[in-house]
Design an enzyme around this catalytic site. Structure first.
Site, PDB file in Angstrom:
ATOM      1  N   LYS A 124       0.835  -1.208   0.000  1.00 48.08           N
ATOM      2  CA  LYS A 124       0.000   0.000   0.000  1.00 48.08           C
ATOM      3  C   LYS A 124       0.865   1.250   0.000  1.00 48.08           C
ATOM      4  CE  LYS A 124      -1.758   2.597   3.043  1.00 48.08           C
ATOM      5  NZ  LYS A 124      -2.274   3.142   4.285  1.00 48.08           N
ATOM      6  N   ASP A 142      -6.614   1.335   1.275  1.00 48.90           N
ATOM      7  CA  ASP A 142      -6.533   1.437   2.735  1.00 48.90           C
ATOM      8  C   ASP A 142      -7.846   0.940   3.341  1.00 48.90           C
ATOM      9  OD1 ASP A 142      -8.395   3.431   2.334  1.00 48.90           O
ATOM     10  OD2 ASP A 142      -7.321   4.955   3.486  1.00 48.90           O
TER      11      ASP A 142
END
Length: 220
Positions: A124, A142
């Site tokens: 991420k 997220d």
């Protein structure tokens, strides 16, 4: 009213988010790829607001990998303590700064694989740096995006990797960089974990007007 088909939901969500957030700003204050990389690393299990409060003091200590590599994890830890997980994060910042100096001439690599090799940098974080620092197409997922994609019926939400794959398949590549920020802002403002259960906010109720019960969301 009928619940929308998936293709209709995708079109509507894309259009509505563009209306609400035509130019979504990058939430973490930074001035170059290195300061963004460190800020994103600090944001793990911490709010962007808190990170933005802490980073000015960190940049005074060192705002580039050459200077940061000369600092000890203890010096870094003292400043970033409010962000949580400071022992791990301070070691990661010190180490990745050394690696950038020794292996990348002090430059942050614009490459997902190289970024993911850096300490403390997961998929991420690498995706955020690729899209926000280098403008490369990526769709970092997220907790907000993972939650909303399930509420909007865009993924079965088994894990963030699956959610990322599903969203990349549904939306055009040129929209990814802006869209990941738009969904984050919408999630914070209208469709938070506590503020909406899939039956409250505008997008949820428009996509699923007949939804009678809260939408159960799988944690990432």
């Amino acid at each position: 009213m009928k619940n929308m088909l998936k293709a209709e939901r995708v079109d509507y969500i894309h259009q509505r988010l563009n209306e609400l957030y035509p130019e979504p700003p990058i939430p973490l204050d930074h001035k170059d790829p290195y300061t963004l990389l460190v800020a994103v690393l600090l944001s793990a299990q911490c709010t962007d607001e808190r990170v933005n409060q802490v980073t000015p003091a960190l940049w005074q200590l060192a705002d580039n990998p050459f200077d940061m590599a000369k600092k000890t994890p203890e010096q870094i830890k003292e400043i970033i303590r409010p962000c949580g997980l400071s022992p791990q994060k301070s070691k990661a910042i010190a180490k990745l700064s050394q690696i950038l100096v020794e292996e990348h001439n002090g430059e942050v690599p614009a490459d997902m694989d190289e970024l993911e090799k850096l300490p403390g940098v997961g998929h991420k974080t690498a995706g955020v740096v690729m899209t926000q620092a280098f403008g490369q197409p990526a769709f970092p997922v997220d907790t907000h995006i993972h939650r909303l994609a399930q509420r909007w019926g865009l993924t079965n939400g088994k894990n963030v990797a699956q959610t990322e794959k599903d969203l990349k398949r549904l939306f055009p590549i040129e929209s990814w960089n802006k869209l990941h920020l738009q969904i984050i802002y919408y999630g914070r403002e209208y469709c938070s974990a506590r503020g909406c259960d899939g039956t409250v906010c505008e997008i949820c109720t428009t996509c699923y007007p007949n939804r009678k019960h809260p939408k159960k969301v799988l944690k990432p």
